[in-house]
Every structure is written in C-alpha cells, then in structure tokens.
Design a protein around this motif. Structure first.
Motif, PDB file in Angstrom:
ATOM      1  N   LEU A 127       0.823  -1.202   0.000  1.00 14.01           N
ATOM      2  CA  LEU A 127       0.000   0.000   0.000  1.00 14.01           C
ATOM      3  C   LEU A 127       0.859   1.256   0.000  1.00 14.01           C
ATOM      4  O   LEU A 127       0.426   2.310  -0.499  1.00 14.01           O
ATOM      5  CB  LEU A 127      -0.932  -0.010   1.206  1.00 14.01           C
ATOM      6  N   LYS A 128       2.058   1.172   0.521  1.00 11.40           N
ATOM      7  CA  LYS A 128       2.979   2.311   0.431  1.00 11.40           C
ATOM      8  C   LYS A 128       3.388   2.543  -1.022  1.00 11.40           C
ATOM      9  O   LYS A 128       3.502   3.696  -1.471  1.00 11.40           O
ATOM     10  CB  LYS A 128       4.205   2.062   1.301  1.00 11.40           C
ATOM     11  N   ASP A 129       3.636   1.459  -1.769  1.00  6.09           N
ATOM     12  CA  ASP A 129       3.917   1.607  -3.198  1.00  6.09           C
ATOM     13  C   ASP A 129       2.743   2.285  -3.899  1.00  6.09           C
ATOM     14  O   ASP A 129       2.936   3.163  -4.755  1.00  6.09           O
ATOM     15  CB  ASP A 129       4.177   0.242  -3.833  1.00  6.09           C
ATOM     16  N   LEU A 130       1.540   1.875  -3.547  1.00  6.35           N
ATOM     17  CA  LEU A 130       0.353   2.478  -4.155  1.00  6.35           C
ATOM     18  C   LEU A 130       0.270   3.962  -3.840  1.00  6.35           C
ATOM     19  O   LEU A 130      -0.006   4.784  -4.735  1.00  6.35           O
ATOM     20  CB  LEU A 130      -0.897   1.758  -3.656  1.00  6.35           C
ATOM     21  N   ASN A 131       0.511   4.326  -2.589  1.00  6.81           N
ATOM     22  CA  ASN A 131       0.445   5.732  -2.201  1.00  6.81           C
ATOM     23  C   ASN A 131       1.482   6.560  -2.948  1.00  6.81           C
ATOM     24  O   ASN A 131       1.178   7.643  -3.473  1.00  6.81           O
ATOM     25  CB  ASN A 131       0.652   5.847  -0.688  1.00  6.81           C
ATOM     26  N   ASP A 132       2.721   6.067  -3.012  1.00  7.03           N
ATOM     27  CA  ASP A 132       3.774   6.798  -3.724  1.00  7.03           C
ATOM     28  C   ASP A 132       3.479   6.865  -5.219  1.00  7.03           C
ATOM     29  O   ASP A 132       3.739   7.895  -5.863  1.00  7.03           O
ATOM     30  CB  ASP A 132       5.123   6.136  -3.481  1.00  7.03           C
ATOM     31  N   TYR A 133       2.962   5.794  -5.784  1.00  4.78           N
ATOM     32  CA  TYR A 133       2.641   5.784  -7.212  1.00  4.78           C
ATOM     33  C   TYR A 133       1.550   6.810  -7.527  1.00  4.78           C
ATOM     34  O   TYR A 133       1.660   7.567  -8.503  1.00  4.78           O
ATOM     35  CB  TYR A 133       2.189   4.386  -7.627  1.00  4.78           C
ATOM     36  N   MET A 134       0.501   6.849  -6.727  1.00  2.00           N
ATOM     37  CA  MET A 134      -0.591   7.787  -6.971  1.00  2.00           C
ATOM     38  C   MET A 134      -0.117   9.234  -6.844  1.00  2.00           C
ATOM     39  O   MET A 134      -0.556  10.119  -7.586  1.00  2.00           O
ATOM     40  CB  MET A 134      -1.742   7.512  -6.011  1.00  2.00           C
ATOM     41  N   ARG A 135       0.795   9.504  -5.908  1.00  3.38           N
ATOM     42  CA  ARG A 135       1.353  10.851  -5.799  1.00  3.38           C
ATOM     43  C   ARG A 135       2.172  11.208  -7.023  1.00  3.38           C
ATOM     44  O   ARG A 135       2.154  12.349  -7.491  1.00  3.38           O
ATOM     45  CB  ARG A 135       2.216  10.963  -4.545  1.00  3.38           C
ATOM     46  N   GLY A 136       2.885  10.228  -7.570  1.00 10.02           N
ATOM     47  CA  GLY A 136       3.727  10.507  -8.724  1.00 10.02           C
ATOM     48  C   GLY A 136       2.938  10.771  -9.990  1.00 10.02           C
ATOM     49  O   GLY A 136       3.246  11.700 -10.746  1.00 10.02           O
ATOM     50  N   THR A 148       8.376   8.300  -5.353  1.00 11.52           N
ATOM     51  CA  THR A 148       7.327   8.181  -6.374  1.00 11.52           C
ATOM     52  C   THR A 148       7.836   7.455  -7.618  1.00 11.52           C
ATOM     53  O   THR A 148       7.114   6.646  -8.201  1.00 11.52           O
ATOM     54  CB  THR A 148       6.806   9.570  -6.754  1.00 11.52           C
ATOM     55  N   THR A 149       9.072   7.728  -8.026  1.00 11.77           N
ATOM     56  CA  THR A 149       9.606   7.049  -9.203  1.00 11.77           C
ATOM     57  C   THR A 149       9.927   5.586  -8.904  1.00 11.77           C
ATOM     58  O   THR A 149       9.777   4.736  -9.778  1.00 11.77           O
ATOM     59  CB  THR A 149      10.862   7.776  -9.714  1.00 11.77           C
ATOM     60  N   ARG A 150      10.376   5.301  -7.685  1.00 11.77           N
ATOM     61  CA  ARG A 150      10.617   3.902  -7.329  1.00 11.77           C
ATOM     62  C   ARG A 150       9.309   3.110  -7.384  1.00 11.77           C
ATOM     63  O   ARG A 150       9.270   1.987  -7.900  1.00 11.77           O
ATOM     64  CB  ARG A 150      11.215   3.817  -5.924  1.00 11.77           C
ATOM     65  N   ALA A 151       8.246   3.696  -6.856  1.00 13.42           N
ATOM     66  CA  ALA A 151       6.954   3.011  -6.888  1.00 13.42           C
ATOM     67  C   ALA A 151       6.452   2.844  -8.320  1.00 13.42           C
ATOM     68  O   ALA A 151       5.896   1.799  -8.679  1.00 13.42           O
ATOM     69  CB  ALA A 151       5.940   3.790  -6.057  1.00 13.42           C
ATOM     70  N   TYR A 152       6.658   3.851  -9.165  1.00 14.02           N
ATOM     71  CA  TYR A 152       6.239   3.749 -10.564  1.00 14.02           C
ATOM     72  C   TYR A 152       6.962   2.594 -11.254  1.00 14.02           C
ATOM     73  O   TYR A 152       6.362   1.803 -11.990  1.00 14.02           O
ATOM     74  CB  TYR A 152       6.527   5.063 -11.288  1.00 14.02           C
ATOM     75  N   THR A 153       8.266   2.487 -11.023  1.00 12.47           N
ATOM     76  CA  THR A 153       9.044   1.400 -11.627  1.00 12.47           C
ATOM     77  C   THR A 153       8.559   0.043 -11.136  1.00 12.47           C
ATOM     78  O   THR A 153       8.437  -0.911 -11.914  1.00 12.47           O
ATOM     79  CB  THR A 153      10.531   1.597 -11.297  1.00 12.47           C
ATOM     80  N   ARG A 154       8.259  -0.063  -9.857  1.00 12.55           N
ATOM     81  CA  ARG A 154       7.779  -1.327  -9.317  1.00 12.55           C
ATOM     82  C   ARG A 154       6.428  -1.709  -9.925  1.00 12.55           C
ATOM     83  O   ARG A 154       6.191  -2.879 -10.253  1.00 12.55           O
ATOM     84  CB  ARG A 154       7.656  -1.218  -7.788  1.00 12.55           C
ATOM     85  N   ARG A 201      11.382   4.594 -14.379  1.00 13.10           N
ATOM     86  CA  ARG A 201      11.716   5.945 -13.930  1.00 13.10           C
ATOM     87  C   ARG A 201      12.629   5.917 -12.710  1.00 13.10           C
ATOM     88  O   ARG A 201      12.501   5.056 -11.832  1.00 13.10           O
ATOM     89  CB  ARG A 201      10.445   6.727 -13.579  1.00 13.10           C
ATOM     90  N   VAL A 202      13.539   6.883 -12.679  1.00  9.05           N
ATOM     91  CA  VAL A 202      14.329   7.187 -11.491  1.00  9.05           C
ATOM     92  C   VAL A 202      14.360   8.706 -11.353  1.00  9.05           C
ATOM     93  O   VAL A 202      14.083   9.442 -12.308  1.00  9.05           O
ATOM     94  CB  VAL A 202      15.771   6.627 -11.575  1.00  9.05           C
ATOM     95  N   PHE A 203      14.688   9.181 -10.162  1.00  9.78           N
ATOM     96  CA  PHE A 203      14.793  10.631  -9.927  1.00  9.78           C
ATOM     97  C   PHE A 203      16.155  10.909  -9.320  1.00  9.78           C
ATOM     98  O   PHE A 203      16.393  10.627  -8.142  1.00  9.78           O
ATOM     99  CB  PHE A 203      13.679  11.117  -9.000  1.00  9.78           C
ATOM    100  N   VAL A 204      17.053  11.453 -10.156  1.00 15.23           N
ATOM    101  CA  VAL A 204      18.403  11.804  -9.718  1.00 15.23           C
ATOM    102  C   VAL A 204      18.732  13.172 -10.290  1.00 15.23           C
ATOM    103  O   VAL A 204      19.005  13.304 -11.496  1.00 15.23           O
ATOM    104  CB  VAL A 204      19.448  10.766 -10.185  1.00 15.23           C
ATOM    105  N   PRO A 205      18.684  14.235  -9.489  1.00 12.95           N
ATOM    106  CA  PRO A 205      19.064  15.568 -10.007  1.00 12.95           C
ATOM    107  C   PRO A 205      20.499  15.574 -10.508  1.00 12.95           C
ATOM    108  O   PRO A 205      21.403  15.017  -9.881  1.00 12.95           O
ATOM    109  CB  PRO A 205      18.887  16.469  -8.778  1.00 12.95           C
ATOM    110  N   SER A 206      20.701  16.201 -11.676  1.00 11.87           N
ATOM    111  CA  SER A 206      22.020  16.204 -12.314  1.00 11.87           C
ATOM    112  C   SER A 206      22.656  17.581 -12.196  1.00 11.87           C
ATOM    113  O   SER A 206      22.176  18.544 -12.811  1.00 11.87           O
ATOM    114  CB  SER A 206      21.879  15.814 -13.798  1.00 11.87           C
TER     115      SER A 206
END
Length: 442
Positions: free
Chosen positions: A45-54, A97-103, A183-188
């Motif tokens: 459910l944490k994956d779901l929450n992060d995915y929905m936010r993303g 959010t990107t980790r959850a999207y990838t999962r 997806r990943v989120f890494v500021p460059s």
C-alpha cells in the motif's frame, strides 16, 4: 483508534491489500496474482500511495523541482528575530514516487507475460503448430492476401495467443514485446548530460527500488529529473549497468551499437526511444539498428539487384518532390527453428530459439523471422560498401587504390548500421537501409 486498527488490518491482510490495489490500479491493468508460480514482485500500500502521488503531477514538474533543488539556497524573508527559512524540495519523496512507478510497471509486465504463458499452456498443443492431413503431410493454404500478424513469421507468437492476451490484459504502461519505460529521480548538477556519478546514482536508485532481479537487457530507464525533451535522461540496461544512447547518427540519440538489434523485435523500442526527423537524411524518422548481415552474405550476393525506385524528398524550403533514383536491393531469410520431432511444424516454444550467429548467449527475436530486405545506394561507393558488409570471400576482391582503402577504413565502424524502413516493413518482411559514414552528425 478504530481507523488506525483498520489501516493496520489492511496492511496485514493480503486479501484486503489486493482488493485496494485492484481498486486503484485496475485502470492500468493490475489484477491479483492467480498463477501457479510465485509472484516475482509484490506491491504494498505504500507503493500504491507513492505511485498515486507521482502520477498526479506532470512529468515536467520533476525537472523544475530538480532545478530548484540544485539552485543556491536563498532564504525566504523572515520576521525580525526569527531564523531564515529555506524552501527545499523534498527529494526523497520525489524519488519514492519514481521507485513506486518502476515497481508497478515491472509488476504489470510480469502479470502480462504470465497471462500469456498460462494461456499457451492451456490452449496451444505442443504437438503441432500447423494443421496436417491424414497422411501426415502439412496442409497448405493458398491465399492472395499480404503478410499479416497471423502469418507464419509474425511477431514470434501464435495469433491465437496474441489475440487472447490482448483481450485479457490491456495497460497504458506495459505492452508485450515492447520495452518498458522505467523511472528514477536523480538531479544532475551537470545539466542535461548525466555524468558518470549521476549514472551510478541512477543504478543505485534501481537497487533501492528492489527491482534489480526484475530488470532485463533492453529495459529503458528514464531520469525524470533531467527533463522530457527528446531522449534526455534515457538509458538502456545491459544486464549489469546503464548504457547511454548513441549520438553518432541522430542528435536525439539512438540505441547504442553495444546492443545486438537482432535480440529485440524491430518495434521493441518504438516510442520509448524517440527518433528524430531529418528532412534530407531521415525524413521518415526511421530508427537505427545494428546488424551483422555477413552470416547471410552468400544469400545476399545471390539476390543482389540494381533497380530504379521512386521516392519523395523534401527541399530545404519544405517542398516535396518525387524523384527516381537507383539503388541496390537484396534480401535474406531468417527461418524459425524447426523441432527435431516434428520437422514439418515451426515451433514457437521459448525453449527452441535461434542463436545470433557469432554472438554467444544471445538469440534472434522471433519478430525478425521471415524476409529481411536490404537496400543500399545505387552508386559504385554504395555497392562497395554493400559488398564489404556481406563479409570477406563473398564477392571477388576489388582493385582498390589508396583513396578507396582510406574510405573503407574510415567506414569500418558503420558497416553494421542500418535504418528500419517502417513505412515499408510489415510482419514477416522487414526492410532496412544501409547507413554510411557520411550520414554521421557527431
């Protein structure tokens, strides 16, 4: 107190958790795991929450927040006597959010492939993939129709499987025989071009997401913190590391020659790795592939023809003209592997695959089965380049002068570079055009 107890019960109960996941992820094709083999990746459910936010925020906002994070810290005005406050984006929350999207994407891919596998087990007979008559001879149908996705060489899977799985699994995030976009989120700090340290951090993000065991060669990973213009931030997984795109023949980037294109279907990266349009060199926006056709050199030499072809070209002012030009055209056939027990039947089994010649550990994707038509320039230079691509000993040796030897040595790196002609290709018949060194843009 009751609300806390209910939420804890939902976390503990798998049935309730799957019910919630289906309610919110059903629009992208999610269903609870009902196959006899173990579920490779279980969502929480944490994956779901992060995915929905993303997915509730536009993708370009990731790049804006990354730029705000990398900017020098400017304190907000504060009341006299108060400490200055800094507004810093929550980088960890964005990465979650990107980790959850990838999962979610990889879980959907496992579900789609398992559904196709279960259907194949229950509906496809391994004894015969083509109808046979009473005397054992293969029944052949005569048809004037052109090749279609249900033909012998189509896409590597039987038509009944593809049609059924399309009806049972539909998702805007995952398609069978297509590359997923993770997806990943890494500021460059270096801007649009990722440094080596940023690429290593992207690999670390995949590890933090817990999906390394689910990754495959050819999976595309996008650093959303870089932006959404062209192919910025997009890399390809090679089995151990992330590999950047190649920019020799396209300013937008193409699949690196490090990967063997025969191992992927011709449309595997379609719309995942975007292709640029060049009015002169690539008006159709056709993608680059890297193929070694020398194992079929004798067949290419036997089928070689010099023909006239009509094509539409664009002037620098945008006007279209129909012109007639000469070109060399040949073809070779990639035949599906034949079962030793049933020599009259072509097998679509995953266990019976055709290895890529001279490449250990890689197999030809069934999407290439059929006829491959190769085009080259109709000039003497185009003919010499084509003959070189066919391998040594296929054509009689040419009497080369110093200039031609220098040109051959310069074009050595482009002998395996082609473009798929998407407007001509169809299942069972793939058209490619040889790309020469003069088409390089970098």
């Amino acid at each position: 107190m009751r609300r806390t107890r209910r939420s804890g019960l939902c976390f503990e109960s798998r049935v309730l958790r799957e019910y919630v996941l289906e309610q919110f992820l059903g629009t992208v094709g999610y269903k609870r795991w009902s196959f006899e083999w173990a579920e490779p990746l279980a969502l929480s459910l944490k994956d779901l929450n992060d995915y929905m936010r993303g997915v509730s925020m536009p993708t370009h906002q990731y790049a804006q927040l990354a730029d705000a994070y990398l900017q020098p810290r400017i304190p907000n005005p504060a009341a006299p006597g108060d400490r200055p406050k800094f507004t810093v984006p929550d980088i960890l929350s964005l990465a979650m959010t990107t980790r959850a999207y990838t999962r979610v994407v990889l879980r959907l891919r496992a579900q789609a492939e398992s559904a196709a596998r279960a259907f194949a087990r229950s509906h496809v007979s391994p004894m015969s993939s083509r109808p046979a008559t009473r005397d054992g001879q293969v029944a052949r149908r005569s048809s004037s129709r052109t090749a279609s996705p249900t033909s012998l060489y189509s896409h590597g899977k039987s038509s009944s499987i593809s049609g059924s799985t399309k009806g049972t699994f539909q998702s805007p995030l995952v398609r069978l025989h297509r590359a997923p976009l993770l997806r990943v989120f890494v500021p460059s700090p270096e801007g649009e071009w990722l440094s080596d340290s940023s690429v290593v951090e992207c690999e670390a993000e995949l590890k933090r997401a817990g999906v390394l065991k689910m990754l495959r060669v050819g999976d595309v990973v996008w650093d959303v913190a870089v932006g959404d213009e062209g192919n910025l931030g997009r890399m390809v997984w090679d089995g151990s590391y992330l590999v950047d795109l190649d920019y020799k023949y396209s300013p937008m980037g193409e699949l690196s020659p490090y990967f063997h294109s025969l191992a992927f279907s011709p449309s595997y990266f379609h719309r995942v790795i975007r292709t640029g349009v060049n009015p002169i060199l690539n008006p159709g926006g056709n993608p680059i592939v890297n193929l070694d056709v020398s194992p079929w050199g004798q067949e290419l030499a036997a089928n070689l023809q010099l023909i006239q072809d009509r094509a539409t070209t664009a002037t620098p002012h945008g006007t279209l003209h129909s012109v007639v030009h000469w070109l060399h055209r040949s073809s070779f056939t990639i035949r599906p592997p034949v079962s030793a027990h049933h020599p009259h039947a072509y097998s679509h089994s995953q266990n019976l695959r055709l290895p890529i010649p001279n490449v250990a550990g890689f197999f030809i994707d069934p999407g290439w089965y059929g006829t491959v038509i190769v085009e080259a320039e109709g000039t003497n230079e185009g003919l010499a380049d084509f003959q070189t691509r066919c391998g040594p000993g296929v054509f009689p040796p040419r009497a080369d002068n110093i200039t031609s030897k220098m040109r051959i040595e310069k074009e050595k790196g482009s002998r395996c570079v082609y473009r798929i002609l998407r407007e001509k290709s169809r299942p069972g018949e793939i058209w490619i055009r040889a790309v020469r060194e003069k088409e390089r843009v970098m």
